[in-house]
Design a protein around this motif. Structure first.
Motif, PDB file in Angstrom:
ATOM      1  N   SER A   1      -1.939   7.374  -1.290  1.00  0.00           N
ATOM      2  CA  SER A   1      -0.839   8.258  -1.721  1.00  0.00           C
ATOM      3  C   SER A   1      -1.350   9.601  -2.208  1.00  0.00           C
ATOM      4  O   SER A   1      -0.635  10.590  -2.149  1.00  0.00           O
ATOM      5  CB  SER A   1      -0.037   7.581  -2.836  1.00  0.00           C
TER       6      SER A   1
ATOM      7  N   SER B   1       0.183   3.239   2.322  1.00  0.00           N
ATOM      8  CA  SER B   1       0.355   3.045   0.882  1.00  0.00           C
ATOM      9  C   SER B   1       1.352   1.932   0.603  1.00  0.00           C
ATOM     10  O   SER B   1       1.142   1.086  -0.277  1.00  0.00           O
ATOM     11  CB  SER B   1       0.817   4.353   0.243  1.00  0.00           C
ATOM     12  N   SER B   2       2.434   1.913   1.358  1.00  0.00           N
ATOM     13  CA  SER B   2       3.458   0.888   1.145  1.00  0.00           C
ATOM     14  C   SER B   2       2.920  -0.514   1.406  1.00  0.00           C
ATOM     15  O   SER B   2       3.201  -1.456   0.652  1.00  0.00           O
ATOM     16  CB  SER B   2       4.657   1.170   2.065  1.00  0.00           C
TER      17      SER B   2
ATOM     18  N   LEU C   1       0.681  -1.558  -1.462  1.00  0.00           N
ATOM     19  CA  LEU C   1       1.457  -1.896  -2.651  1.00  0.00           C
ATOM     20  C   LEU C   1       2.120  -3.260  -2.507  1.00  0.00           C
ATOM     21  O   LEU C   1       2.182  -4.047  -3.462  1.00  0.00           O
ATOM     22  CB  LEU C   1       2.516  -0.819  -2.897  1.00  0.00           C
TER      23      LEU C   1
ATOM     24  N   SER D   1       1.546  -1.095 -10.370  1.00  0.00           N
ATOM     25  CA  SER D   1       2.035  -0.889  -9.008  1.00  0.00           C
ATOM     26  C   SER D   1       3.322  -0.062  -9.020  1.00  0.00           C
ATOM     27  O   SER D   1       3.560   0.759  -8.130  1.00  0.00           O
ATOM     28  CB  SER D   1       2.275  -2.235  -8.304  1.00  0.00           C
ATOM     29  N   ASP D   2       4.150  -0.251 -10.044  1.00  0.00           N
ATOM     30  CA  ASP D   2       5.366   0.552 -10.163  1.00  0.00           C
ATOM     31  C   ASP D   2       5.039   2.005 -10.494  1.00  0.00           C
ATOM     32  O   ASP D   2       5.722   2.922 -10.044  1.00  0.00           O
ATOM     33  CB  ASP D   2       6.278  -0.037 -11.246  1.00  0.00           C
TER      34      ASP D   2
ATOM     35  N   ASP E   1       3.802   3.676  -7.140  1.00  0.00           N
ATOM     36  CA  ASP E   1       4.756   3.751  -6.033  1.00  0.00           C
ATOM     37  C   ASP E   1       5.661   4.979  -6.180  1.00  0.00           C
ATOM     38  O   ASP E   1       6.346   5.144  -7.190  1.00  0.00           O
ATOM     39  CB  ASP E   1       5.605   2.473  -6.027  1.00  0.00           C
TER      40      ASP E   1
ATOM     41  N   SER F   1       7.981   5.593  -3.887  1.00  0.00           N
ATOM     42  CA  SER F   1       9.201   5.293  -3.132  1.00  0.00           C
ATOM     43  C   SER F   1      10.300   4.854  -4.095  1.00  0.00           C
ATOM     44  O   SER F   1      10.128   4.769  -5.305  1.00  0.00           O
ATOM     45  CB  SER F   1       8.929   4.180  -2.116  1.00  0.00           C
TER      46      SER F   1
ATOM     47  N   GLY G   1       9.494   1.939  -6.496  1.00  0.00           N
ATOM     48  CA  GLY G   1       8.785   2.196  -7.736  1.00  0.00           C
ATOM     49  C   GLY G   1       9.727   2.721  -8.805  1.00  0.00           C
ATOM     50  O   GLY G   1      10.634   3.501  -8.545  1.00  0.00           O
TER      51      GLY G   1
END
Length: 820
Positions: free
Chosen positions: A595, A614-615, A618, A651-652, A655, A657, A660
């Protein structure tokens, strides 16, 4: 040693007689010079004893001054007994300069210069002493006396009696009627030397008693001694100087090799370097190897290196036929034969310890005795230069001496005794490392068989974590050899447990990746040898932690997945959540990189990498962390569950997106804190979560709340007696205070962090000290510049940056319930 010594100006010396005859003639030095056709300056030095006279000069002065041959006769009685120096002398420049300076300097009346050159067998003591004696011989115009006292030699050679040595010296001094007793001979010897300026070389002395009668009393004479022992009492009774020879430097060793092999050393440089290292860089061993390589049938250096590479053959390979003094085994044996039986036993046992050095306590474990009993025996070995002291409590055994000790261990001790000694040693290391681990991280010690204290057996004890850390640092080079030894003597369980017990130390010394991996790899081998899957998996987890902290993400991932696979195929799930947490952390690191990283597209513009990458990472991180959380809860391990929840929160945070959610991350971390609320507070997990909360709030610009949580982390780390956590958190606190404009609080936080890093010899102290100086007003700055350069040991410490790194305690750490 310039100027005129006391007693000069009498008929007892050549210079004194020359001056007396010149003055009787009523001549000045210039008038004598004109008569004999010698420079008046040279004649003045003859009178003052600063130049040795030649027979031609003595004969010319005799004729001019009507000396009736007395000057020439005095010269005839001038001994010059120094043996020739070995050809091709190189190296030892520092030691040579020291000896020359001692022999040249003025000495106070009644304190004749005495210098001892000591060192291990084959270190070149005699060669160095003779080189220095020849270099300074001109300062002693009345001659040089030399004797080999034969203190060390073949069994067929008996030491030279002091009485006999005195008689040889007296005959050289033109004494025809020899006194009977030793005391009378000593008195006559010192009387003759009292008005002379002579150099006495006493070679190969065994003890002080054998040399004392041979020491002159006049400060106009100097004595140079060599011995394999320290001649206890010499410096106390005679105010003597001492030089201890060790091995030569690499460059000196190669230069010595080059005197025999010439350009071959440069053409075969790699082999030459390996060769001198296998010779221990001892001059005698290097010379023997060089002669073997340059024999009638020249031997390639690589062949010689291969031959010497076999330790059990090394000493026999370092020998030349027909001369016992040119065989390393024989030369070392002459020192070994002088040992008392109890010291000889200790020396043989030391061969089992294959690390670079050993402590007194480790040696005591080897021989099965107390430290109090063992220490004087080690001092005896050190005084014979069979071991080398490197501090009050630590000694080093030279490789060639180790090979000799090992060969006699095999010959002189029964196999059961050798095995028992090795078992005592490896178990002592395990017990001591457990003690160190408990001092460094008390929270890891309860309930785990690998860390449970043993009621029986000696071990090191530590007053605090600083002492434990210092011991671990000192033992770094010994741990892999000890683990290997444990395997060899059938102690595989001890071997892998020792590797596991190093974890708290490795957490602190995060940057010592080579040492850590060496230890953990050896532990993995031991666990596999013991067919202990759980231990193997735990060690793979620790390998993953070390590799991840040092940025080796792919290799770390392999270690974690190996642990997961091993545990899934075993009959236990203990350790599996920790391995899964490691997998999650690696995926999270990859997601962060994906990211944050941009690439340059065809149009020259910066473009983000594939967002799918990245997704995917994660998703993998969350799946592994959630499975770890379920397993931690199933094992009722709330600390582990809190760590898993912290990873999910991370992880949140990463993220970008819609999945997150920083608020969700905050909720996860708050829930993790609640989960461990009623647990013992003496554990760093609570501090780790507060740090994560602080970082999250800081990134959102909520600086006051971030400060509150980082200060809570400091409190938690203090309760856990985790000084490293306190120091890291105080650095983060300083950064927040700086953002808030509170420079006083910032300096206070940096000051404590700096002090803690200094106490544990962490290299981060240097950078923190510089920051502290930079933020302190000049009007209140201390004149002590040590803030910027704390007294750190080479190789000690962790990160060189000032940023708050994710500590190893954040890594998956097997809890008490997951011990093999």
């Amino acid at each position: 040693m310039s100027g005129t010594a006391p007693g000069f100006g009498t008929d007892a010396t050549f210079g004194g007689l020359l001056r007396e005859l010149r003055k009787a003639k009523g001549w000045s030095l210039r008038e004598l010079a004109a008569e004999v056709r010698y420079d008046h300056g040279y004649l003045g030095k003859l009178e003052r004893g600063q130049k040795p006279p030649t027979p031609e000069a003595a004969r010319a002065c005799d004729r001019a001054l009507n000396g009736e041959g007395r000057l020439l006769a005095m010269l005839a009685a001038r001994p010059a007994q120094l043996p020739p120096v070995v050809s091709g002398f190189v190296g030892r420049s520092t030691e040579l300069d020291t000896i020359r300076n001692v022999l040249r300097r003025d000495s106070p009346a009644g304190a004749p210069p005495v210098l001892l050159v000591s060192g291990p067998p084959g270190s070149g003591k005699t060669t160095l002493a003779l080189k220095a004696a020849h270099d300074t011989a001109a300062l002693y115009p009345d001659g040089q006396l030399y004797v080999d006292l034969r203190g060390y030699g073949p069994a067929t050679s008996t030491p030279l009696r002091t009485d006999t040595a005195l008689e040889e010296f007296l005959r050289a001094l033109d004494v025809s009627h020899m006194p009977r007793s030793l005391a009378e001979k000593t008195a006559l010897y010192r009387s003759i030397l009292s008005h002379k300026r002579m150099l006495i070389v006493l070679d190969n002395a065994a003890d002080l008693a054998s040399v004392q009668p041979l020491l002159p009393a006049s400060s106009s004479c100097a004595t140079l001694l060599t011995s394999r022992t320290d001649l206890a009492g010499l410096t106390l009774r005679h105010a003597g100087d001492r030089i201890t020879l060790g091995r030569m430097s690499l460059m000196e060793s190669l230069a010595l090799l080059r005197t025999v092999l010439g350009r071959r050393v440069d053409r075969e440089y790699s082999a030459a370097r390996a060769l001198v290292d296998l010779c221990g860089r001892l001059p005698l061993a290097v010379r023997i190897a060089a002669q073997r390589a340059a024999g009638a049938l020249p031997q390639p250096l690589t062949d010689l290196v291969n031959e010497l590479g076999e330790e059990h053959r090394r000493l026999d390979a370092l020998s030349l036929a027909g001369d016992e003094s040119l065989a390393m085994r024989a030369v070392i044996s002459w020192s070994y034969q002088k040992l008392e039986p109890e010291a000889a036993v200790v020396f043989r046992h030391l061969a089992a310890h294959r690390g670079p050095d050993l402590s007194v306590a480790a040696a005591a474990a080897l021989v099965g005795a107390s430290v109090r009993h063992t220490r004087p025996l080690l001092r005896t070995l050190a005084s014979h230069h069979l071991i080398e002291p490197i501090s009050y409590d630590r000694f080093r055994l030279h490789d060639l001496l180790r090979a000799f000790a090992a060969s006699h261990h095999d010959q002189d001790d029964v196999s059961s005794s050798r095995a028992d000694a090795a078992v005592r040693l490896v178990r002592w290391y395990l017990r001591s490392m457990r003690q160190a681990s408990q001092a460094l991280a008390p929270h890891t010690a309860s309930g785990c068989p690998a860390f449970r204290d043993e009621a029986l057996g000696e071990h090191e004890t530590f007053t605090d974590d600083t002492a434990a850390l210092a011991w671990c640092d000192a033992e770094t080079g010994n741990l892999v050899p000890v683990i290997v030894l444990a395997l060899e003597v059938g102690q595989a369980d001890v071997a892998w447990q020792l590797a596991l017990a190093t974890r708290p130390w490795l957490d602190v010394r995060q940057q010592r990746i080579s040492d850590a991996l060496g230890i953990l790899n050896a532990g993995v081998s031991a666990a596999r040898h013991a067919h202990n899957s759980a231990a193997w998996a735990r060690l793979e987890i620790l390998r993953g932690n070390v590799l991840r902290v040092n940025g080796e993400l792919d290799t770390a991932a392999h270690a974690y997945t190996t642990a997961v696979s091993t545990l899934r195929n075993s009959d236990t799930t203990h350790g599996l959540p920790e391995a899964l947490l490691g997998v999650a952390l690696i995926a999270l690191e990859h997601a962060t990189v994906a990211s944050d990283t941009a690439s340059v597209g065809a149009n020259g513009q910066s473009e983000p990498l594939d967002p799918d990458s990245s997704s995917t990472e994660l998703t993998s991180a969350r799946e592994a962390a959630r499975e770890a959380l379920r397993l931690f809860l199933w094992h009722d391990d709330r600390r582990g569950a809190a760590e898993a929840m912290s990873v999910l929160a991370d992880s949140d945070r990463v993220d970008d997106s819609t999945v997150g959610d920083p608020d969700r991350a905050h909720k996860q971390l708050t829930a993790a804190l609640r989960m461990i609320e009623n647990l013992d507070r003496a554990h760093p997990t609570r501090g780790n979560i507060h740090v994560r909360l602080s970082e999250l709030l800081f990134s959102r610009g909520e600086f006051d709340a971030a400060l509150q949580h980082v200060r809570s982390a400091v409190v938690a780390y203090r309760a856990a007696q985790d000084r490293f956590g306190v120091a890291d958190a105080r650095v983060r606190e300083a950064e927040i205070c700086q953002r808030l404009g509170n420079t006083t609080a910032m300096r206070a936080a940096l000051s404590e962090a700096w002090q803690l890093y200094v106490e544990v010899l962490d290299v981060r102290a240097t950078a923190i000290g510089r920051r502290l100086q930079a933020t302190t007003p000049r009007s209140v700055q201390s004149t002590d510049v040590s803030l910027a350069e704390p007294p750190l040991k080479p190789g000690a410490g962790g990160s060189t940056g000032v940023e708050l790194r994710r500590r190893a305690t954040d890594s998956p750490s097997p809890s008490a319930s997951t011990c093999p």
